[in-house]
Design a protein around this motif. Structure first.
Motif, mmCIF file in Angstrom:
data_model
loop_
_atom_site.group_PDB
_atom_site.id
_atom_site.type_symbol
_atom_site.label_atom_id
_atom_site.label_comp_id
_atom_site.label_asym_id
_atom_site.label_seq_id
_atom_site.Cartn_x
_atom_site.Cartn_y
_atom_site.Cartn_z
ATOM 1 N N THR A 155 3.147 10.911 -7.044
ATOM 2 C CA THR A 155 3.384 9.470 -7.101
ATOM 3 C C THR A 155 4.267 9.027 -5.941
ATOM 4 O OG1 THR A 155 3.159 9.463 -9.510
ATOM 5 C CG2 THR A 155 4.311 7.609 -8.528
ATOM 6 N N ALA A 156 5.298 9.791 -5.659
ATOM 7 C CA ALA A 156 6.189 9.454 -4.542
ATOM 8 C C ALA A 156 5.431 9.492 -3.219
ATOM 9 C CB ALA A 156 7.379 10.411 -4.503
ATOM 10 N N HIS A 157 4.614 10.518 -3.017
ATOM 11 C CA HIS A 157 3.856 10.625 -1.773
ATOM 12 C C HIS A 157 2.801 9.532 -1.676
ATOM 13 C CE1 HIS A 157 5.746 14.196 -0.244
ATOM 14 N NE2 HIS A 157 5.559 14.825 -1.390
ATOM 15 N N ALA A 158 2.206 9.173 -2.804
ATOM 16 C CA ALA A 158 1.209 8.099 -2.801
ATOM 17 C C ALA A 158 1.858 6.781 -2.406
ATOM 18 C CB ALA A 158 0.553 7.985 -4.168
ATOM 19 N N SER A 159 3.066 6.562 -2.880
ATOM 20 C CA SER A 159 3.802 5.344 -2.525
ATOM 21 C C SER A 159 4.115 5.325 -1.029
ATOM 22 C CB SER A 159 5.096 5.262 -3.336
ATOM 23 O OG SER A 159 5.824 4.106 -2.985
ATOM 24 N N GLU A 160 4.545 6.453 -0.493
ATOM 25 C CA GLU A 160 4.823 6.546 0.942
ATOM 26 C C GLU A 160 3.553 6.301 1.756
ATOM 27 O OE1 GLU A 160 6.602 10.360 1.680
ATOM 28 O OE2 GLU A 160 8.319 9.937 0.395
ATOM 29 N N THR A 161 2.441 6.864 1.290
ATOM 30 C CA THR A 161 1.164 6.682 1.983
ATOM 31 C C THR A 161 0.750 5.217 1.957
ATOM 32 O OG1 THR A 161 0.477 8.919 1.427
ATOM 33 C CG2 THR A 161 -1.266 7.387 2.013
ATOM 34 N N MET A 162 0.943 4.561 0.829
ATOM 35 C CA MET A 162 0.598 3.147 0.706
ATOM 36 C C MET A 162 1.458 2.301 1.648
ATOM 37 S SD MET A 162 -1.547 1.383 -0.839
ATOM 38 C CE MET A 162 -1.965 -0.029 -1.787
ATOM 39 N N ASP A 163 2.729 2.615 1.730
ATOM 40 C CA ASP A 163 3.614 1.892 2.649
ATOM 41 C C ASP A 163 3.166 2.080 4.095
ATOM 42 O OD1 ASP A 163 5.086 1.073 0.467
ATOM 43 O OD2 ASP A 163 6.705 2.536 0.764
ATOM 44 N N ALA A 164 2.817 3.307 4.452
ATOM 45 C CA ALA A 164 2.340 3.578 5.818
ATOM 46 C C ALA A 164 1.033 2.835 6.080
ATOM 47 C CB ALA A 164 2.157 5.079 6.029
ATOM 48 N N GLU A 165 0.163 2.772 5.088
ATOM 49 C CA GLU A 165 -1.108 2.056 5.232
ATOM 50 C C GLU A 165 -0.867 0.569 5.465
ATOM 51 O OE1 GLU A 165 -5.110 1.239 5.511
ATOM 52 O OE2 GLU A 165 -4.091 3.163 5.585
ATOM 53 N N THR A 166 0.111 0.005 4.784
ATOM 54 C CA THR A 166 0.447 -1.405 4.981
ATOM 55 C C THR A 166 0.921 -1.646 6.417
ATOM 56 O OG1 THR A 166 1.032 -1.650 2.654
ATOM 57 C CG2 THR A 166 1.923 -3.280 4.165
ATOM 58 N N VAL A 167 1.774 -0.770 6.903
ATOM 59 C CA VAL A 167 2.262 -0.892 8.282
ATOM 60 C C VAL A 167 1.103 -0.740 9.264
ATOM 61 C CG1 VAL A 167 3.720 0.193 10.044
ATOM 62 C CG2 VAL A 167 4.607 -0.166 7.734
#
Length: 74
Positions: A40-52
């Motif tokens: 879940t933590a890594h998925a959140s980080e990935t989502m943030d990177a995708e937004t950027v």
């Protein structure tokens, strides 16, 4: 008497096996829970990177559009 003693020993053995199995299940559930939290933590980080990355791509697209318009005027 021997039959009762054997039954008690078998019951004790079965209870011990059950306790050990329950502990193994509990350990596995805790491991799965920890892995799930990490995912879940890594998925959140990935989502943030995708937004950027999406914002960067939109910025590049806008600059490319401006560049195409500039070139067409020349």
């Amino acid at each position: 008497m021997t039959l009762i003693q054997n039954s008690i020993e078998e019951l004790t053995s079965n209870t011990t096996d059950l306790r050990n199995s329950n502990q193994a299940i509990s350990d596995s559930v805790q491991t799965i829970s920890a892995v799930s939290e990490e995912l879940t933590a890594h998925a959140s980080e990935t989502m943030d990177a995708e937004t950027v990355n999406t914002q960067i791509l939109e910025n590049i697209a806008a600059k490319m559009k401006s560049l195409i318009q500039y070139i067409q005027k020349q």
